[in-house]
Every structure is written in structure tokens, then in C-alpha cells.
Design a protein around this motif. Structure first.
Motif, PDB file in Angstrom:
ATOM      1  N   ALA A   1      -2.085   2.958  -2.950  1.00 19.43           N
ATOM      2  CA  ALA A   1      -2.898   2.629  -1.783  1.00 19.43           C
ATOM      3  C   ALA A   1      -3.987   3.674  -1.531  1.00 19.43           C
ATOM      4  O   ALA A   1      -5.056   3.367  -0.990  1.00 19.43           O
ATOM      5  CB  ALA A   1      -2.023   2.470  -0.549  1.00 19.43           C
TER       6      ALA A   1
ATOM      7  N   ASN B   1      -6.819  -0.776  -1.800  1.00 15.06           N
ATOM      8  CA  ASN B   1      -5.982  -1.967  -1.932  1.00 15.06           C
ATOM      9  C   ASN B   1      -6.295  -2.772  -3.185  1.00 15.06           C
ATOM     10  O   ASN B   1      -5.427  -3.490  -3.696  1.00 15.06           O
ATOM     11  CB  ASN B   1      -6.138  -2.852  -0.697  1.00 15.06           C
ATOM     12  N   ARG B   2      -7.510  -2.644  -3.683  1.00 15.24           N
ATOM     13  CA  ARG B   2      -7.852  -3.367  -4.915  1.00 15.24           C
ATOM     14  C   ARG B   2      -6.983  -2.901  -6.080  1.00 15.24           C
ATOM     15  O   ARG B   2      -6.437  -3.711  -6.834  1.00 15.24           O
ATOM     16  CB  ARG B   2      -9.333  -3.192  -5.224  1.00 15.24           C
TER      17      ARG B   2
ATOM     18  N   TRP C   1       4.107  -5.630  -4.524  1.00  9.54           N
ATOM     19  CA  TRP C   1       3.111  -5.006  -3.653  1.00  9.54           C
ATOM     20  C   TRP C   1       3.671  -3.720  -3.035  1.00  9.54           C
ATOM     21  O   TRP C   1       2.994  -2.684  -3.002  1.00  9.54           O
ATOM     22  CB  TRP C   1       2.708  -5.999  -2.566  1.00  9.54           C
TER      23      TRP C   1
ATOM     24  N   ARG D   1      -4.133  -1.429  -5.862  1.00 16.43           N
ATOM     25  CA  ARG D   1      -2.749  -1.801  -5.561  1.00 16.43           C
ATOM     26  C   ARG D   1      -2.485  -3.265  -5.922  1.00 16.43           C
ATOM     27  O   ARG D   1      -1.437  -3.591  -6.485  1.00 16.43           O
ATOM     28  CB  ARG D   1      -2.475  -1.551  -4.077  1.00 16.43           C
ATOM     29  N   TRP D   2      -3.430  -4.146  -5.620  1.00 20.92           N
ATOM     30  CA  TRP D   2      -3.287  -5.570  -5.943  1.00 20.92           C
ATOM     31  C   TRP D   2      -3.252  -5.779  -7.459  1.00 20.92           C
ATOM     32  O   TRP D   2      -2.446  -6.554  -7.971  1.00 20.92           O
ATOM     33  CB  TRP D   2      -4.437  -6.349  -5.314  1.00 20.92           C
TER      34      TRP D   2
ATOM     35  N   PHE E   1      -8.644  -8.142   1.368  1.00 25.02           N
ATOM     36  CA  PHE E   1      -7.968  -6.861   1.520  1.00 25.02           C
ATOM     37  C   PHE E   1      -8.145  -6.340   2.944  1.00 25.02           C
ATOM     38  O   PHE E   1      -9.232  -6.389   3.514  1.00 25.02           O
ATOM     39  CB  PHE E   1      -8.509  -5.850   0.514  1.00 25.02           C
TER      40      PHE E   1
END
Length: 277
Positions: free
Chosen positions: A227, A231-232, A220, A234-235, A182
């Protein structure tokens, strides 16, 4: 010195199968694939008494082989690991670090070992070959696997922030995994330059892997509002979106939160050639 790459069938009798790689590596470079082998694939290590793992083509330094040994031993204490290289000087450097359960030998894709391995890591070794050589190389290795054995064949960048690999079992290619750090990418498709040899030239319109990477990018971007939570999250949302759209996404949140995404091979396999389904 790195020799000019030759076709798989061009070797002299008795010589290990393969070509000498550049050998560049760095500590912790292979952590993402090792984490996968020691995670969702750890069950394979437990199917054999005293399982054997192989680090194929570990390079000019044995560092990453030593790291792989430590990571796999953490989940399988009776595991043995052999580092294989076709350059005698590299083997000699590795043998200076031999300990119980860890050894270094001369060898290549033929995996000429006392018993079949359960796990083989072959990273950054097929990049110098032609795509047409890949099926024969995979076949050579998988013919030597233990019944539940697996080959992780792929590529990563110089510091291990971006990686992609194919999981090949005795039946053939089974999965594609991408793993990203990330903060090291704007779009998931940036992993394209690290795709395995079987796919790196297939990231073009009309090919399945291109469709997959475009779908990952779209998911994404759609998850951008998350966000602010990191980012975790979001992923994870991206993975859920892909799975909900019908992509054969494997595993679950425990793996996704690591920046890892595994899909079934059929959804990314080349549409033509020896690797097509």
C-alpha cells in the motif's frame, strides 16, 4: 414515469421488449465499461466493416450514449452507434443530438436493427427483473449479435466508481469483470452490491461468486504491505496472487493497473438455476 416491471413474456405484440427504467444517469458514469470495450474488446469492432454498437437503455439523458460513441470511435473510426430506449420521450431527447454515425431509436432487448451489432452495452437495465428472467433476456440479445459480437451487461453505482459486468457472446456468458476506483473501497468484495442480476443474489456461502470475492479480499489484504507504493501496485499484486492460485484471471498488468479484474464465467457461475454450468 417508470412502469411496474413485468415478466419478459408479458409484452404486447409489436412493443419493444423490456421495461422502462428509472433512467437516472450522470456524465462519465459508464467510463469503466467503455474503457473495457475500447480496450481488450476492441478487436471485435474491427471484425466488421462499419461495425454497429448499441447503448441499450441509456436512460433519461443521452449523455452516456454520446460518450460511448466518442470512446469507441477513437479506436474504430467507422463505427456507428445506436441508442435504444423503450420510452418515446427519451428517444426524442436523444434524436436532438443525432449526428453522422450516432442515432437514437425506439427499441428494447430484441435489438431490431438493420444489421447485427458487434458491441452492446446494457447497463443498469436488468436490476428490476427476476434472476429467472436473465437467461431469456441474454438469449434474446445474443441471438441478434454479429459473429464476433459481445454484450456487456452489468451494473454500476451512481457515479461509476464501482462496476461489474458479464461479457456475453453468441455462445453465452463468457466472463465477469469488476472495476473499482482506487480509494473508493476497503475490500474488493464491496463491489457485491453492484453485481449483475445473474449474480447479485448469489453472494452467499456455497456459491462460486462468493468464493471468488472472498479470495479477492484475502489476496488484497495479503498485499497490504504494498500500500505504501500505492493502491495500483497492491491491486496488481492481488491479481497475480489470484492467478497463481488457479483463478482464471484474464488480461494482464495493463488492465489490472486500472482497477479492473476479469475472470472466466465458469468460476463465478451460479451452482443452480438456468445460469449454472
Amino acid at each position: 414515469m417508470v412502469q411496474k416491471a413485468e415478466r419478459l413474456g408479458g409484452r404486447a405484440p409489436g412493443r419493444p421488449v423490456g421495461n422502462i427504467t428509472r433512467g437516472t444517469t450522470s456524465p462519465n458514469r459508464m467510463r469503466r465499461v467503455d474503457r473495457w470495450l475500447a480496450g481488450p474488446q476492441a478487436w471485435r469492432l474491427r471484425t466488421e466493416e462499419h461495425p454497429l454498437a448499441v447503448d441499450l437503455g441509456y436512460g433519461a439523458s443521452p449523455t452516456t450514449a454520446v460518450e460511448m460513441f466518442a470512446r469507441l470511435r477513437a479506436v474504430c473510426p467507422d463505427l456507428e452507434l445506436v441508442g435504444l430506449e423503450i420510452e418515446p420521450e427519451r428517444v426524442a431527447r436523444g434524436q436532438a443530438l443525432d449526428v453522422e454515425g450516432l442515432s437514437f431509436r425506439l427499441g428494447g432487448f430484441e435489438l431490431a436493427l438493420p444489421r447485427p451489432p458487434v458491441a452492446v452495452r446494457a447497463f443498469n437495465v436488468l436490476r428490476q427483473y427476476e434472476e429467472a428472467d436473465v437467461p431469456a433476456i441474454w438469449d434474446t440479445m445474443r441471438a441478434r449479435l454479429a459473429p464476433q459480437g459481445l454484450i456487456a451487461e452489468g451494473t454500476c453505482d451512481e457515479v461509476g466508481r464501482r462496476a461489474a459486468w458479464v461479457g456475453v457472446d453468441r455462445a453465452g456468458p463468457a466472463t465477469l469483470t469488476v472495476a473499482l476506483r482506487f480509494g473508493s473501497f476497503a475490500l474488493p468484495s464491496e463491489v457485491a452490491e453492484r453485481l449483475p442480476k445473474a449474480l447479485i443474489h448469489r453472494n452467499v456461502p456455497g456459491e462460486r461468486v462468493h468464493d471468488f470475492l472472498r479470495a479477492a479480499d484475502a489476496a488484497w489484504l495479503a498485499a497490504a504491505p504494498l500500500a505504501s507504493f500505492g493502491n495500483r501496485q497492491r491491486w496488481i499484486a492481488m491479481c497475480r496472487t489470484l492467478k497463481g492460485a488457479g483463478w482464471p484471471v484474464r488480461d494482464g498488468v495493463r488492465r489490472w493497473r486500472l482497477g479492473e479484474l476479469t475472470v472466466g464465467w465458469a468460476c463465478v457461475a451460479p451452482r443452480s438455476g438456468g445460469l449454472a454450468l
